[in-house]
Enzyme design. Structure first.
Site, PDB file in Angstrom:
ATOM      1  N   ASP A  85       0.831  -1.201   0.000  1.00 10.32           N
ATOM      2  CA  ASP A  85       0.000   0.000   0.000  1.00 10.32           C
ATOM      3  C   ASP A  85       0.865   1.251   0.000  1.00 10.32           C
ATOM      4  OD1 ASP A  85       0.826  -0.640   2.653  1.00 10.32           O
ATOM      5  OD2 ASP A  85      -0.664   0.754   3.461  1.00 10.32           O
ATOM      6  N   ASP A 113       8.556   4.134  -1.176  1.00 13.52           N
ATOM      7  CA  ASP A 113       7.922   3.472  -0.041  1.00 13.52           C
ATOM      8  C   ASP A 113       6.720   2.651  -0.475  1.00 13.52           C
ATOM      9  OD1 ASP A 113       7.410   2.789   2.559  1.00 13.52           O
ATOM     10  OD2 ASP A 113       6.545   4.704   3.120  1.00 13.52           O
ATOM     11  N   GLU A 143      -0.114  -1.074   5.679  1.00 12.51           N
ATOM     12  CA  GLU A 143       1.009  -0.724   6.546  1.00 12.51           C
ATOM     13  C   GLU A 143       0.984   0.750   6.927  1.00 12.51           C
ATOM     14  OE1 GLU A 143       5.073   0.671   7.609  1.00 12.51           O
ATOM     15  OE2 GLU A 143       3.831   1.290   5.891  1.00 12.51           O
ATOM     16  N   GLU A 172      11.864  -2.033   3.411  1.00 14.71           N
ATOM     17  CA  GLU A 172      11.719  -0.599   3.634  1.00 14.71           C
ATOM     18  C   GLU A 172      12.882   0.159   2.991  1.00 14.71           C
ATOM     19  OE1 GLU A 172       9.568   1.407   4.954  1.00 14.71           O
ATOM     20  OE2 GLU A 172       8.153   0.079   5.963  1.00 14.71           O
TER      21      GLU A 172
END
Length: 371
Positions: A85, A113, A143, A172
């Site tokens: 997401d 991201d 998230e 990440e």
């Protein structure tokens, strides 16, 4: 004689990603499927459909989480995860290529991201049929929103067996470097109480907003700690992130509230962080509204040291909270490793260097394949 009815065409299946393309092109494919938190189903469907023919993978669907794992009987298992997401789009889709100061980037929401990391994971999941360790790949939803909606957390609650592993990697953004562990996070609401009165006769009231003055002074003067944990130095942070109060333009307010976010080193627990807030603000009414434990680096595990050596750069601390903490809580050492500058996450000019995508793929492929 009446014409026979035309046969109905078969309903189209879910779209598929071209996982034979480069990791850069896969990044662009998945970024251009808008998947703001809560709308991930289309992308989750595409991921599942794209891996359906990979005979070396067992596929498991849990809501909008997709899990793919090898069952090769290797001595060790690694969990590699990424969220699918994004925060809301702000005129930064579709993606585009751009060159800035001689460096080539892919620009657009999610490129940093963390869909570049997800793209690398998807390509390797499809292609590495014989990794030297068993791998559990996880792609999960929600998230970027409240913790109770986090797909990884829901998956862990329902299917803890899927989290069995010796080491975990979260994609990440970390500028292509290894970032160990993460800070914990605590969010509190600090309230002051007073007495309403007409502002023309303020002396008969008690101004709750004015009582926040010492709190704001403490926050402004606070010097964050730098704490070494297992060789990495974590920088803490304590900040007001919201403030409210007031009834009307002619009324002395009887209540005011400041919201405070404390980012604390993983050497501290949530309970210790909460106690520190009471030490800093004695006598004030404090309500904890959000809290998450940090994660120690875990870089002392042999498999973690091996991964750091393969990447070939000095590990760094992760200042923000990430889902590595979920693995750490299960006793699994976990690190952050993915393309993209974290400072560009959520930015309107979010963009990832193409070189970091290809370098990240190369490093992870070499480590998983053992050469």
């Amino acid at each position: 004689m009446a014409d026979s009815p035309s046969p109905r065409s078969a309903a189209p299946g879910p779209e598929r990603l071209d996982l034979a393309a480069s990791s850069v092109d896969i990044t662009r494919q998945i970024c251009d499927i808008d998947s703001v938190s809560g709308t991930e189903k289309r992308l989750a469907d595409a991921i599942e459909a794209s891996l359906a023919d990979a005979a070396h993978l067992e596929l498991i669907r849990h809501g909008n989480c997709v899990v793919a794992r090898t069952r090769l009987g290797r001595a060790q298992r690694v969990v590699i995860a990424g969220h699918i997401d994004t925060v809301p789009v702000n005129a930064n889709l579709p993606t585009r290529f751009e060159t800035v100061e001689g460096h080539d980037y892919l620009w657009g929401r999610g490129t940093v991201d963390m869909k570049a990391g997800v793209a690398v994971q998807l390509k390797l999941a499809a292609e590495l049929a014989e990794p030297r360790v068993d791998v559990t790949w996880m792609w999960y939803d929600n998230e970027e929103v409240s913790s109770e909606l986090n797909g990884l957390g829901l998956l862990a609650a329902d299917r803890p067996d899927l989290f069995e592993g010796d080491f975990a990697i979260l994609g990440e953004p970390s500028n292509g470097q290894v970032e160990g562990g993460c800070n914990g996070t605590l969010r509190i609401e600090l309230r002051t109480r007073g007495l309403r009165a007409h502002s023309a006769r303020a002396w008969v009231g008690d101004n709750a907003i004015h009582k926040l003055g010492p709190v704001l002074d403490t926050l402004a003067a606070y010097v964050p700690r730098e704490v070494e944990v297992e060789g990495l130095v974590y920088r803490e942070g304590l900040n007001a992130v919201g403030i409210s109060g007031g009834v009307a333009g002619n009324v002395i307010p009887d209540e005011a509230m400041v919201q405070i976010n404390y980012r604390f080193a993983p050497s501290r627990s949530v309970a210790e962080a909460t106690a520190h807030m009471h030490e800093l603000f004695p006598g004030y009414e404090i309500l904890v509204v959000d809290a998450a434990e940090g994660a120690r680096p875990g870089l002392d595990a042999p498999i973690a040291r091996n991964f750091v050596a393969a990447v070939g750069a000095e590990p760094r601390p992760k200042y923000g909270w990430t889902d590595v903490a979920r693995f750490s809580a299960l006793g699994i050492p976990a690190v952050n490793f993915g393309p993209g500058n974290p400072l560009k996450a959520h930015a309107d000019d979010e963009r990832v260097p193409l070189q970091q995508i290809t370098d990240g793929e190369r490093a992870l492929r070499a480590w998983l394949s053992g050469h």
